[in-house]
Scaffold this motif. Structure first.
Motif, PDB file in Angstrom:
ATOM      1  N   ILE A   3      27.254  34.074  34.613  1.00  0.00           N
ATOM      2  CA  ILE A   3      28.370  35.480  34.440  1.00  0.00           C
ATOM      3  C   ILE A   3      28.143  36.286  34.902  1.00  0.00           C
ATOM      4  O   ILE A   3      27.121  36.778  35.609  1.00  0.00           O
ATOM      5  N   PRO A   4      28.750  37.625  34.757  1.00  0.00           N
ATOM      6  CA  PRO A   4      29.353  38.229  35.818  1.00  0.00           C
ATOM      7  C   PRO A   4      28.137  39.673  35.658  1.00  0.00           C
ATOM      8  O   PRO A   4      27.813  39.485  34.482  1.00  0.00           O
ATOM      9  N   THR A   5      27.488  40.056  36.708  1.00  0.00           N
ATOM     10  CA  THR A   5      26.182  41.064  36.279  1.00  0.00           C
ATOM     11  C   THR A   5      27.767  42.900  36.631  1.00  0.00           C
ATOM     12  O   THR A   5      28.073  42.849  37.888  1.00  0.00           O
ATOM     13  N   ILE A  27      34.458  42.909  32.712  1.00  0.00           N
ATOM     14  CA  ILE A  27      33.555  43.052  31.445  1.00  0.00           C
ATOM     15  C   ILE A  27      34.908  42.628  30.641  1.00  0.00           C
ATOM     16  O   ILE A  27      34.875  41.439  29.976  1.00  0.00           O
ATOM     17  N   ALA A  30      35.185  39.429  31.179  1.00  0.00           N
ATOM     18  CA  ALA A  30      34.303  37.969  30.677  1.00  0.00           C
ATOM     19  C   ALA A  30      34.705  37.939  28.641  1.00  0.00           C
ATOM     20  O   ALA A  30      34.423  37.216  28.433  1.00  0.00           O
ATOM     21  N   PHE A  37      28.472  38.888  29.923  1.00  0.00           N
ATOM     22  CA  PHE A  37      27.994  39.766  30.290  1.00  0.00           C
ATOM     23  C   PHE A  37      26.760  40.122  30.947  1.00  0.00           C
ATOM     24  O   PHE A  37      26.321  39.611  29.763  1.00  0.00           O
ATOM     25  N   GLN A  38      26.408  40.339  32.252  1.00  0.00           N
ATOM     26  CA  GLN A  38      24.585  40.840  32.156  1.00  0.00           C
ATOM     27  C   GLN A  38      24.884  42.350  32.631  1.00  0.00           C
ATOM     28  O   GLN A  38      26.222  42.713  33.596  1.00  0.00           O
TER      29      GLN A  38
END
Length: 313
Positions: A3-5, A27, A30, A37-38
């Protein structure tokens, strides 16, 4: 696959509009695909997060009789404090439920020392981070400035929970089963044991613990308001066979009397049919609570947001 950061520092300093736009784009993608997301540089001090995890480990390691001193009691208006006798919990979890420090509902431990101060400070920090994420989501959805803030300005319904998941056994290797959260946005920190998994395109993606990172997932309220433009994240926890898992979850919530329905910006203004009937948030929460107090015989019969879905003609 991961998952994206997203680095939130530009949103705290207002110093880099180009990076803000890049973060918003990440964001938005995602949230439209799977709701997870992170974030890093999120405004919650890293040493505070570390202290909270370590102190929660100390607390949950106490004898059951000691932890029971902080249980809410049968006459409590809210189940704040220590909950669950682990051997009776179907998910093999025990938890410490916390409401806003000024709410008066909390039964926070005085042992170990400083635990109460640490969790109260972290609660305040999470709330501020929640307000930043809320503003970002507002921009991602193209809503008028501060729309979500004005819609959801009562912060007294937020809550935070410290969790301990017991190690899996050969016969019981379950954790928290597949589900979505019923609130607006959830923030999660977990220790090095991990176990959190996110569902995307039918596949489960492990969320590998990274120091200082907070996991963010959208809940059902945002999915309904956006008329499915943004997704309520499907996730689960898989228990380790070697060690207990410790985590904190902060629920950026909604006031119970709020009416929830798809916004006109995502329905009549663009010629789209509403995908959900409107409802009072507290009514939906009562149905979800019944899933836990009176579990259906089949997991698929548990009440979810699909209870309010409008069938396609």
């Amino acid at each position: 696959m991961a998952i994206p950061t997203v680095d939130l520092s530009p949103f705290f300093t207002n110093s880099d509009e180009n990076w803000q736009k890049k973060a918003i784009d990440i964001i938005k993608k995602a949230c439209s695909e799977y709701g997870f997301f992170q974030i890093v540089n999120h405004g919650v001090p890293l040493d505070l997060m570390s202290q909270a995890i370590q102190l929660s480990k100390t607390f949950f390691a106490f004898p059951y009789e000691e932890k029971l001193k902080y249980s809410p009691g049968s006459d409590a208006p809210l189940p704040a404090g220590y909950n669950e006798q682990p051997e009776k919990s179907p998910d093999k979890i025990e938890c410490l439920l916390m409401f806003p420090p000024q709410s008066g509902f909390n039964i926070l431990p005085t042992n170990p020392p400083h635990f109460r101060d640490v969790v109260e400070e972290m609660f305040t920090c999470f709330r501020k981070t929640g307000e930043v994420i809320e503003k970002i989501l507002n921009d991602c959805l193209g809503l008028p400035p501060d729309f979500l803030k004005e819609y959801n300005q009562d912060r007294s319904w937020d809550f935070m929970v410290a969790l301990r998941y017991f190690p899996a056994t050969e016969t019981e290797n379950n954790g928290i089963t597949e589900h979505e959260d019923g609130n607006c946005v959830t923030f999660v920190i977990q220790d090095e044991v991990g176990g959190l998994e996110v569902k995307k395109d039918g596949n489960w993606i492990p969320v590998v613990p990274t120091q200082g990172t907070i996991v963010v997932n959208l809940g059902d309220v945002i999915q309904v308001l956006s008329n499915n433009k943004f997704k309520s994240a499907t996730h689960r926890v898989v228990r380790s066979k070697e060690r207990s898992r410790h985590s904190f979850a902060f629920f950026f919530n909604l006031q119970g009397d709020k009416w929830v329905e798809p916004l006109p910006q995502f329905t009549q203004e663009i010629g789209e049919a509403s995908k959900y009937k409107g409802f009072l948030f507290k009514d939906y929460q009562a149905l979800r609570l019944r899933n836990k107090t009176h579990p259906p015989s089949r997991p698929e019969d548990a009440i979810t947001i699909t209870h309010y879905a409008i069938p396609k003609e």
